[in-house]
Design a protein around this motif. Structure first.
Motif, PDB file in Angstrom:
ATOM      1  N   PHE A 151      17.622   2.619 -15.979  1.00  0.00           N
ATOM      2  CA  PHE A 151      17.649   3.888 -14.926  1.00  0.00           C
ATOM      3  C   PHE A 151      17.145   2.880 -13.709  1.00  0.00           C
ATOM      4  CE2 PHE A 151      17.699   7.049 -17.785  1.00  0.00           C
ATOM      5  CZ  PHE A 151      18.523   7.983 -17.196  1.00  0.00           C
ATOM      6  N   ASP A 152      18.145   2.658 -12.732  1.00  0.00           N
ATOM      7  CA  ASP A 152      17.974   1.331 -11.532  1.00  0.00           C
ATOM      8  C   ASP A 152      17.761   2.250 -10.046  1.00  0.00           C
ATOM      9  OD1 ASP A 152      17.538  -0.566  -9.594  1.00  0.00           O
ATOM     10  OD2 ASP A 152      18.133  -2.444 -10.434  1.00  0.00           O
ATOM     11  N   ALA A 153      16.884   3.067  -8.997  1.00  0.00           N
ATOM     12  CA  ALA A 153      17.260   3.512  -8.117  1.00  0.00           C
ATOM     13  C   ALA A 153      17.891   3.277  -7.095  1.00  0.00           C
ATOM     14  CB  ALA A 153      16.108   4.618  -8.026  1.00  0.00           C
ATOM     15  N   ARG A 154      17.936   1.441  -6.971  1.00  0.00           N
ATOM     16  CA  ARG A 154      17.836   0.553  -5.956  1.00  0.00           C
ATOM     17  C   ARG A 154      19.422   0.106  -5.719  1.00  0.00           C
ATOM     18  NH1 ARG A 154      17.884  -5.055  -4.479  1.00  0.00           N
ATOM     19  NH2 ARG A 154      18.971  -5.798  -2.597  1.00  0.00           N
ATOM     20  N   THR A 175       0.977  -1.280  -0.170  1.00  0.00           N
ATOM     21  CA  THR A 175      -0.399  -0.364   0.018  1.00  0.00           C
ATOM     22  C   THR A 175       0.984   1.499   0.232  1.00  0.00           C
ATOM     23  OG1 THR A 175      -0.158  -0.305   2.455  1.00  0.00           O
ATOM     24  CG2 THR A 175      -1.926  -0.923   1.497  1.00  0.00           C
ATOM     25  N   ARG A 176       2.300   1.290  -0.044  1.00  0.00           N
ATOM     26  CA  ARG A 176       2.919   2.019   0.361  1.00  0.00           C
ATOM     27  C   ARG A 176       3.511   3.128  -1.117  1.00  0.00           C
ATOM     28  NH1 ARG A 176       7.034  -0.213   1.845  1.00  0.00           N
ATOM     29  NH2 ARG A 176       7.008   0.023   4.002  1.00  0.00           N
ATOM     30  N   SER A 177       2.850   3.898  -1.126  1.00  0.00           N
ATOM     31  CA  SER A 177       3.054   4.844  -2.547  1.00  0.00           C
ATOM     32  C   SER A 177       4.468   5.913  -1.864  1.00  0.00           C
ATOM     33  CB  SER A 177       1.986   6.240  -2.921  1.00  0.00           C
ATOM     34  OG  SER A 177       1.826   7.252  -2.134  1.00  0.00           O
ATOM     35  N   ALA A 178       4.226   6.633  -3.537  1.00  0.00           N
ATOM     36  CA  ALA A 178       5.920   7.146  -3.361  1.00  0.00           C
ATOM     37  C   ALA A 178       6.141   8.511  -2.336  1.00  0.00           C
ATOM     38  CB  ALA A 178       6.262   7.961  -4.518  1.00  0.00           C
ATOM     39  N   ALA A 179       5.231   8.919  -1.833  1.00  0.00           N
ATOM     40  CA  ALA A 179       5.527  10.109  -0.805  1.00  0.00           C
ATOM     41  C   ALA A 179       5.617   9.083   0.265  1.00  0.00           C
ATOM     42  CB  ALA A 179       3.494  10.846  -1.026  1.00  0.00           C
ATOM     43  N   GLY A 180       4.987   8.432   0.568  1.00  0.00           N
ATOM     44  CA  GLY A 180       4.998   7.206   1.740  1.00  0.00           C
ATOM     45  C   GLY A 180       6.474   6.731   2.040  1.00  0.00           C
ATOM     46  N   VAL A 181       6.921   6.208   0.494  1.00  0.00           N
ATOM     47  CA  VAL A 181       9.025   5.897   0.750  1.00  0.00           C
ATOM     48  C   VAL A 181       9.634   6.864   1.169  1.00  0.00           C
ATOM     49  CG1 VAL A 181      10.007   5.743  -0.583  1.00  0.00           C
ATOM     50  CG2 VAL A 181       8.431   4.325  -1.425  1.00  0.00           C
ATOM     51  N   LEU A 182       9.025   8.207   0.264  1.00  0.00           N
ATOM     52  CA  LEU A 182       9.914   9.637   0.954  1.00  0.00           C
ATOM     53  C   LEU A 182       9.889   9.980   2.368  1.00  0.00           C
ATOM     54  CD1 LEU A 182      11.311  11.966  -0.328  1.00  0.00           C
ATOM     55  CD2 LEU A 182      10.044  12.911  -0.437  1.00  0.00           C
ATOM     56  N   ALA A 183       8.636   9.424   3.028  1.00  0.00           N
ATOM     57  CA  ALA A 183       8.875   9.863   4.857  1.00  0.00           C
ATOM     58  C   ALA A 183       9.136   9.419   5.623  1.00  0.00           C
ATOM     59  CB  ALA A 183       6.951  10.367   4.721  1.00  0.00           C
ATOM     60  N   GLN A 184       8.626   7.557   4.790  1.00  0.00           N
ATOM     61  CA  GLN A 184       9.616   7.240   5.477  1.00  0.00           C
ATOM     62  C   GLN A 184      10.433   6.169   5.603  1.00  0.00           C
ATOM     63  OE1 GLN A 184       6.589   3.484   5.317  1.00  0.00           O
ATOM     64  NE2 GLN A 184       4.373   5.148   5.027  1.00  0.00           N
ATOM     65  N   LYS A 185      11.305   6.365   4.225  1.00  0.00           N
ATOM     66  CA  LYS A 185      12.973   6.144   4.327  1.00  0.00           C
ATOM     67  C   LYS A 185      12.831   4.644   3.509  1.00  0.00           C
ATOM     68  CE  LYS A 185      14.010  10.790   6.272  1.00  0.00           C
ATOM     69  NZ  LYS A 185      15.128  11.801   6.887  1.00  0.00           N
ATOM     70  N   HIS A 186      12.093   3.912   3.333  1.00  0.00           N
ATOM     71  CA  HIS A 186      12.809   2.558   3.300  1.00  0.00           C
ATOM     72  C   HIS A 186      11.661   1.548   2.670  1.00  0.00           C
ATOM     73  CE1 HIS A 186      10.358   2.055   7.789  1.00  0.00           C
ATOM     74  NE2 HIS A 186       9.697   1.876   6.062  1.00  0.00           N
ATOM     75  N   ARG A 190      10.265  -1.717  -5.561  1.00  0.00           N
ATOM     76  CA  ARG A 190       9.261  -1.091  -6.036  1.00  0.00           C
ATOM     77  C   ARG A 190       9.328  -0.070  -5.439  1.00  0.00           C
ATOM     78  NH1 ARG A 190       3.500  -3.342  -4.916  1.00  0.00           N
ATOM     79  NH2 ARG A 190       3.147  -1.573  -3.736  1.00  0.00           N
ATOM     80  N   ASP A 191       9.703  -0.062  -4.129  1.00  0.00           N
ATOM     81  CA  ASP A 191       9.074   1.502  -4.301  1.00  0.00           C
ATOM     82  C   ASP A 191      10.277   2.652  -4.457  1.00  0.00           C
ATOM     83  OD1 ASP A 191       7.188   1.147  -1.557  1.00  0.00           O
ATOM     84  OD2 ASP A 191       9.086  -0.387  -0.740  1.00  0.00           O
ATOM     85  N   PHE A 192      11.905   2.235  -4.135  1.00  0.00           N
ATOM     86  CA  PHE A 192      12.795   3.079  -5.139  1.00  0.00           C
ATOM     87  C   PHE A 192      12.388   3.461  -6.766  1.00  0.00           C
ATOM     88  CE2 PHE A 192      14.913   1.185  -1.695  1.00  0.00           C
ATOM     89  CZ  PHE A 192      16.155   1.522  -1.423  1.00  0.00           C
ATOM     90  N   ALA A 193      11.684   2.288  -7.037  1.00  0.00           N
ATOM     91  CA  ALA A 193      11.264   2.955  -8.458  1.00  0.00           C
ATOM     92  C   ALA A 193      10.347   3.693  -8.052  1.00  0.00           C
ATOM     93  CB  ALA A 193      10.897   1.374  -9.154  1.00  0.00           C
ATOM     94  N   HIS A 194       9.016   3.769  -6.989  1.00  0.00           N
ATOM     95  CA  HIS A 194       8.079   4.573  -7.592  1.00  0.00           C
ATOM     96  C   HIS A 194       7.992   6.252  -7.526  1.00  0.00           C
ATOM     97  CE1 HIS A 194       5.293   1.380  -6.935  1.00  0.00           C
ATOM     98  NE2 HIS A 194       5.324   1.784  -8.298  1.00  0.00           N
ATOM     99  N   LEU A 195       9.340   5.958  -6.154  1.00  0.00           N
ATOM    100  CA  LEU A 195       9.821   7.659  -5.904  1.00  0.00           C
ATOM    101  C   LEU A 195      10.798   8.110  -7.026  1.00  0.00           C
ATOM    102  CD1 LEU A 195       9.894   9.683  -3.641  1.00  0.00           C
ATOM    103  CD2 LEU A 195      11.914   8.342  -3.223  1.00  0.00           C
ATOM    104  N   ALA A 196      11.849   7.476  -7.884  1.00  0.00           N
ATOM    105  CA  ALA A 196      12.337   8.184  -8.761  1.00  0.00           C
ATOM    106  C   ALA A 196      11.426   8.262 -10.208  1.00  0.00           C
ATOM    107  CB  ALA A 196      13.352   7.039  -8.577  1.00  0.00           C
ATOM    108  N   ILE A 197      10.501   7.762 -10.291  1.00  0.00           N
ATOM    109  CA  ILE A 197       9.243   7.996 -11.241  1.00  0.00           C
ATOM    110  C   ILE A 197       8.140   9.246 -11.109  1.00  0.00           C
ATOM    111  CG2 ILE A 197       7.368   7.136 -12.239  1.00  0.00           C
ATOM    112  CD1 ILE A 197       8.376   3.827 -11.877  1.00  0.00           C
ATOM    113  N   THR A 198       8.265   9.302  -9.639  1.00  0.00           N
ATOM    114  CA  THR A 198       7.097  10.191  -9.838  1.00  0.00           C
ATOM    115  C   THR A 198       7.813  11.752  -9.146  1.00  0.00           C
ATOM    116  OG1 THR A 198       6.306   9.171  -7.693  1.00  0.00           O
ATOM    117  CG2 THR A 198       5.751  11.520  -7.194  1.00  0.00           C
TER     118      THR A 198
END
Length: 245
Positions: free
Chosen positions: A193-196, A125-136, A140-148
């Motif tokens: 690109f691979d942010a992870r 359920t974690r979205s890019a905004a959640g990834v940025l806030a939670q920092k882990h 897929r979370d790395f990809a979603h944040l970079a895409i956004t």
């Protein structure tokens, strides 16, 4: 890759699937599962040239009026990529970075350094905004944040899911070679690109592409289910043969 998929229902009989293409050109298989335990097995041999991810530091950012219509959808917000929430953050952090490859790489560097990777951090359920806030998160979370962040900077970006084995890098003692990365549209073409991992890799095998993970789940069910086990691996075969997945 042409490879068989085996889908067995509770009575261990092979179930019939139908095949179609989705709106992004991905192959989609559909089946009706009986009550009880079902097993999905997929394997095959991929013939790969063994080349590393393309790096083109001179690739420019395409002006909006030059973008093809088919890539415009990859500028919009989506289920896991809230461009409206992160646009200000993106411009504050990357507005000073030169457009093009340098800007996408700066985004990857930030995400790679800002997010802690760990399988226990997985959360569907974690979205890019959640990834940025939670920092882990997971890949897929790395990809979603970079895409956004790319989309917020007017760079088309799309989600990729596939296989990424330990080829050309130290072997992971506990491999799970199902991975996610992204592609950015620069200078008239898509680049990987691979942010992870944040380094070019060999043996990357794309299964599907979409706006985010919503479009390309490994399985999507319309009813309650429980994942009992999940195992994925990719191994390199002998030189002059191929890569197996």
């Amino acid at each position: 890759m042409q490879s068989p998929m085996f889908l067995r229902g509770g009575d261990q009989h092979t179930l019939t699937t139908t095949i179609a293409l989705d709106m992004f050109g991905n192959v989609r298989r559909r089946a009706v599962l009986p009550a009880g335990r079902s097993e999905i097995e997929h394997h095959g041999v991929i013939h790969d040239p063994g080349t590393i991810d393309v790096v083109n530091v001179a690739a420019r950012q395409s002006p909006l009026d030059e973008l093809p219509e088919e890539v415009m959808v990859f500028l919009l917000g989506s289920r896991y990529c809230e461009t409206d929430l992160l646009a200000g953050e993106a411009w504050k952090r990357f507005g000073h970075v030169p457009e093009g490859w340098a800007r996408v790489q700066a985004i990857c560097d930030f995400v790679h350094d800002h997010i802690e990777f760990g399988y226990p951090h997985a959360d569907c359920t974690r979205s890019a905004a959640g990834v940025l806030a939670q920092k882990h998160g997971v890949c897929r979370d790395f990809a979603h944040l970079a895409i956004t962040l790319c989309r917020a900077m007017n760079i088309p970006a799309r989600y990729c899911t596939g296989y990424l084995g330990d080829i050309g890098v130290p072997r992971d003692p506990a491999p799970m070679d199902f991975s996610a990365w992204f592609e950015a549209y620069l200078d008239g073409r898509w680049y990987c690109f691979d942010a992870r991992h944040n380094v070019p890799r060999t043996g990357r095998v794309v299964m599907a592409r979409g706006r985010d993970a919503t479009d390309v789940p490994i399985i999507c069910t319309f009813g309650p289910h429980q994942l009992v086990s999940f195992e994925v691996w990719t191994d390199e075969m002998a030189v002059a043969e191929s890569v197996a997945a």
